[in-house]
Design a protein around this motif. Structure first.
Motif, PDB file in Angstrom:
ATOM      1  N   PRO A   1      27.244 -26.640 -13.757  1.00 16.73           N
ATOM      2  CA  PRO A   1      26.680 -27.010 -12.507  1.00 16.73           C
ATOM      3  C   PRO A   1      25.555 -25.845 -12.141  1.00 16.73           C
ATOM      4  O   PRO A   1      25.553 -24.633 -12.775  1.00 16.73           O
ATOM      5  N   GLU A   2      24.493 -26.406 -11.349  1.00 21.67           N
ATOM      6  CA  GLU A   2      23.378 -25.437 -11.298  1.00 21.67           C
ATOM      7  C   GLU A   2      24.046 -24.227 -10.334  1.00 21.67           C
ATOM      8  O   GLU A   2      24.874 -24.539  -9.284  1.00 21.67           O
TER       9      GLU A   2
ATOM     10  N   ALA B   1      33.679 -24.701  -9.069  1.00 24.83           N
ATOM     11  CA  ALA B   1      33.222 -25.340 -10.252  1.00 24.83           C
ATOM     12  C   ALA B   1      32.389 -24.240 -10.954  1.00 24.83           C
ATOM     13  O   ALA B   1      32.376 -24.196 -12.134  1.00 24.83           O
ATOM     14  N   VAL B   2      31.733 -23.394 -10.272  1.00 26.26           N
ATOM     15  CA  VAL B   2      30.868 -22.418 -10.969  1.00 26.26           C
ATOM     16  C   VAL B   2      31.573 -21.392 -11.672  1.00 26.26           C
ATOM     17  O   VAL B   2      31.345 -21.062 -12.630  1.00 26.26           O
TER      18      VAL B   2
ATOM     19  N   ASP C   1      31.464 -18.132 -17.413  1.00 26.08           N
ATOM     20  CA  ASP C   1      31.012 -16.962 -17.361  1.00 26.08           C
ATOM     21  C   ASP C   1      29.800 -16.799 -16.680  1.00 26.08           C
ATOM     22  O   ASP C   1      29.035 -17.242 -17.167  1.00 26.08           O
ATOM     23  N   ILE C   2      29.607 -16.332 -15.500  1.00 22.29           N
ATOM     24  CA  ILE C   2      28.551 -15.897 -14.889  1.00 22.29           C
ATOM     25  C   ILE C   2      28.191 -14.566 -14.926  1.00 22.29           C
ATOM     26  O   ILE C   2      29.080 -13.538 -14.910  1.00 22.29           O
TER      27      ILE C   2
ATOM     28  N   LYS D   1      19.993  -4.139  -1.499  1.00 26.34           N
ATOM     29  CA  LYS D   1      18.623  -5.030  -1.401  1.00 26.34           C
ATOM     30  C   LYS D   1      18.012  -4.977  -2.634  1.00 26.34           C
ATOM     31  O   LYS D   1      17.899  -3.671  -3.120  1.00 26.34           O
ATOM     32  N   GLY D   2      17.465  -6.127  -3.343  1.00 27.47           N
ATOM     33  CA  GLY D   2      16.730  -5.770  -4.432  1.00 27.47           C
ATOM     34  C   GLY D   2      16.454  -7.151  -5.173  1.00 27.47           C
ATOM     35  O   GLY D   2      16.703  -8.233  -4.435  1.00 27.47           O
ATOM     36  N   GLN D   3      15.982  -7.238  -6.309  1.00 32.66           N
ATOM     37  CA  GLN D   3      15.934  -8.716  -6.902  1.00 32.66           C
ATOM     38  C   GLN D   3      17.072  -8.813  -7.601  1.00 32.66           C
ATOM     39  O   GLN D   3      17.736  -8.189  -8.381  1.00 32.66           O
ATOM     40  N   VAL D   4      17.595 -10.059  -7.113  1.00 36.82           N
ATOM     41  CA  VAL D   4      18.743 -10.841  -7.703  1.00 36.82           C
ATOM     42  C   VAL D   4      18.469 -11.953  -8.609  1.00 36.82           C
ATOM     43  O   VAL D   4      17.465 -12.867  -8.378  1.00 36.82           O
ATOM     44  N   GLU D   5      19.034 -11.809  -9.733  1.00 35.33           N
ATOM     45  CA  GLU D   5      19.135 -13.017 -10.683  1.00 35.33           C
ATOM     46  C   GLU D   5      20.438 -13.386 -11.282  1.00 35.33           C
ATOM     47  O   GLU D   5      21.121 -12.474 -11.827  1.00 35.33           O
ATOM     48  N   ALA D   6      20.940 -14.513 -11.041  1.00 37.63           N
ATOM     49  CA  ALA D   6      22.105 -15.131 -11.478  1.00 37.63           C
ATOM     50  C   ALA D   6      21.722 -15.893 -12.951  1.00 37.63           C
ATOM     51  O   ALA D   6      21.055 -16.835 -12.979  1.00 37.63           O
ATOM     52  N   PHE D   7      22.747 -15.958 -13.976  1.00 33.90           N
ATOM     53  CA  PHE D   7      22.689 -16.732 -14.999  1.00 33.90           C
ATOM     54  C   PHE D   7      24.111 -16.995 -15.703  1.00 33.90           C
ATOM     55  O   PHE D   7      24.919 -16.283 -15.408  1.00 33.90           O
ATOM     56  N   TYR D   8      24.266 -17.881 -16.539  1.00 32.01           N
ATOM     57  CA  TYR D   8      25.283 -18.476 -17.221  1.00 32.01           C
ATOM     58  C   TYR D   8      25.171 -17.339 -18.530  1.00 32.01           C
ATOM     59  O   TYR D   8      24.212 -17.264 -19.074  1.00 32.01           O
TER      60      TYR D   8
END
Length: 83
Positions: A9-10, A27-28, A32-33, A75-82
């Motif tokens: 899922p996105e 579902a996420v 593994d995230i 606070k800062g730059q956040v990036e989520a990925f599989y």
């Protein structure tokens, strides 16, 4: 990805590991995230919001009165990925 795995899922803009949270998407968590915060991968993130640019992480071993980790917001730059 093998043929028998379901499509991932996105990743949502706001996600929490706490199942009681309205921002928890079960579902996420079947996959593994990874979370990258200010260019470094973090493994202790409890909650994040990409659009607002913050993560919540436990403040040491401190617990609140219900036994959950006491979290602080960074606070800062956040990036989520599989992974």
């Amino acid at each position: 990805m093998s043929e028998n795995q379901a499509p991932r899922p996105e990743l949502p803009d706001h996600l929490s590991v706490d199942p009681r949270s309205p921002h928890h998407v079960a579902a996420v968590f079947e996959h593994d995230i990874g979370i990258r915060f200010n260019g470094k991968e973090r493994h202790d993130v409890e909650e994040y919001c990409i659009s607002e640019g913050w993560i919540k992480v436990p403040a040491g071993k401190t617990l609140d009165r219900k036994g959950r980790p006491l979290c602080i917001k960074l606070k800062g730059q956040v990036e989520a990925f599989y992974r």
